[in-house]
Design a protein around this motif. Structure first.
Motif, PDB file in Angstrom:
ATOM      1  N   CYS A 185      44.073  39.560  37.747  1.00 31.29           N
ATOM      2  CA  CYS A 185      45.129  39.580  36.739  1.00 31.29           C
ATOM      3  C   CYS A 185      45.394  41.025  36.315  1.00 31.29           C
ATOM      4  O   CYS A 185      44.466  41.770  36.013  1.00 31.29           O
ATOM      5  CB  CYS A 185      44.697  38.750  35.534  1.00 31.29           C
ATOM      6  N   SER A 186      46.676  41.431  36.290  1.00 33.42           N
ATOM      7  CA  SER A 186      46.960  42.818  35.915  1.00 33.42           C
ATOM      8  C   SER A 186      46.850  43.021  34.402  1.00 33.42           C
ATOM      9  O   SER A 186      46.824  44.143  33.933  1.00 33.42           O
ATOM     10  CB  SER A 186      48.333  43.249  36.428  1.00 33.42           C
TER      11      SER A 186
ATOM     12  N   CYS B  88      48.739  39.881  39.651  1.00 30.25           N
ATOM     13  CA  CYS B  88      49.830  39.129  39.029  1.00 30.25           C
ATOM     14  C   CYS B  88      50.861  40.108  38.482  1.00 30.25           C
ATOM     15  O   CYS B  88      50.589  41.287  38.326  1.00 30.25           O
ATOM     16  CB  CYS B  88      49.296  38.225  37.922  1.00 30.25           C
TER      17      CYS B  88
HETATM   18 ZN   LIG Z   1      47.669  37.673  34.981  1.00 28.20          ZN
END
Ligand SMILES: [Zn+2]
Ligand SMILES: [Zn+2]
Length: 348
Positions: free
Chosen positions: A232-233, A314
């Motif tokens: 997840c970014s 993401c």
């Molecule tokens: Zn994310």
């Protein structure tokens, strides 16, 4: 009291994410609660759980049925069978009491090895050690879930190789009942006959499994799943995207090369502790994958953006992100003209 040690060596690699892992967790609980109702088992059976993905660990060292508390199964990338065998042998060496002149030790341990894929490490040394030092004083049943395990390796470990080819809830339930019944039979055997005789495979077929008599002729298939690891970014935590091979319509002998989205799973950092450091070079083209889920960690609209470092992250609708893997600043074109590209597969 002489204990009857039962070891479960469980594959918790990425491909087990979702339904299979949930069933395995429930299956272990079911086995323990069934055995608790049996006075013979309650007295003698001790259980140990060893989990393996890219790493292997004893998650429950040998413990009696009453004290057993079902652990949460981890998940990781890789199938380190060699390492799992090393942990198993170490546990047998240190936790199972040997018979000496002064003392009668524990009964011969029974091992249920359950795996769904091919080893990603080289297990030959561990296999050799198992054969020379342990095979004569422990009995092992190897069970593959599905048909893409390495039958040759399992066949070197034990004569007792079973395949649970179907993956319905009902098949798995019957399999778990068979395991419980096998353990119960062993505990009665030691009481009545004073020895264990290895697990009988007699009822395995009527419980939905295939007894693999000849590992050379067993049809091994390609995996039916593609599992991809993303981060997840926003919170930098890992997630898995699991795609299952699409079923062909009608009668066909050709398996399709298309994979449909089965689920997106949020994981915690524990995933990396159970994964091997080396990554496989095997890749899959995105044209073979159908479905892009939102990020299971933060809800960003896509969990399927790829950085130059070849890893997934993401992305929100702005297309701006910092790669949570390599820290590069990224600007994605969100106009939809991305096209298809190759992405590294997980290790299964
Ligand atoms: Zn994310
Ligand atoms: Zn990157």
């Amino acid at each position: 009291m002489r204990r009857l040690p039962i070891f479960f060596v469980l594959d918790v690699s990425e491909s087990m994410i979702g339904e299979p892992l949930r069933r395995m967790e429930q299956g272990i609980e079911q086995i323990v609660s069934t055995l608790r109702q049996d006075p013979h088992s309650l007295e003698t059976v001790f259980i140990s759980l060893i989990a393996f993905a890219g790493k292997a660990k004893a998650i429950t060292p040998l413990i009696d049925l009453v004290s057993f508390y079902p652990p949460k199964m981890p998940v990781g990338g890789g199938t380190a069978l060699g390492e799992a065998l090393d942990v198993l042998m170490e546990q047998i060496e240190t936790k199972v009491e040997k018979t000496t002149y002064e003392k009668r030790g524990d009964w011969e341990p029974v091992v249920f090895l359950i795996t769904d894929g091919k080893p990603t490490d080289n297990p030959s040394k561990a296999v050799q050690r198992w054969r020379t030092e342990f095979a004569s004083r422990a009995s092992m049943v190897a069970i593959t879930l599905g048909t893409n395990a390495d039958m040759q390796v399992l066949g070197q470990l034990t004569e007792n190789v079973l395949a649970l080819e179907n993956s319905t809830e009902e098949d798995f339930r019957k399999f778990i009942e068979w395991v419980s019944a096998s353990v119960r039979a062993q505990s009665q055997k030691v009481e009545v006959e004073g020895k264990t005789g290895g697990v009988s495979l007699e009822k395995a077929e009527s419980s939905g499994m295939t007894v693999v008599d000849n590992v050379d002729t067993f049809a091994v298939t390609d995996p039916d799943f593609v599992v991809l690891t993303g981060k997840c970014s926003k919170n930098k935590k890992p997630y898995l995207l699991k795609y299952a091979r699409s079923k062909t319509d009608g009668i066909s002998f050709i398996k399709t090369q298309h994979f449909g989205l089965e689920g997106a799973f949020a994981l915690d950092e524990g995933y990396f502790e159970w994964s091997s450091e080396t990554t496989t070079q095997e890749s899959v083209n995105t044209s073979a994958l159908d479905g892009v889920p939102p990020c299971p960690q933060c809800g960003n609209p896509t969990s399927f953006a790829i950085c130059e470092c070849q890893r997934l992250l993401c992305l929100d609708s702005t297309g701006l992100a910092t790669c949570p893997w390599c820290s590069k600043s990224l600007q994605f074109d969100m106009s939809g003209g991305g096209g298809n590209f190759d992405v590294n597969r997980g290790q299964g």
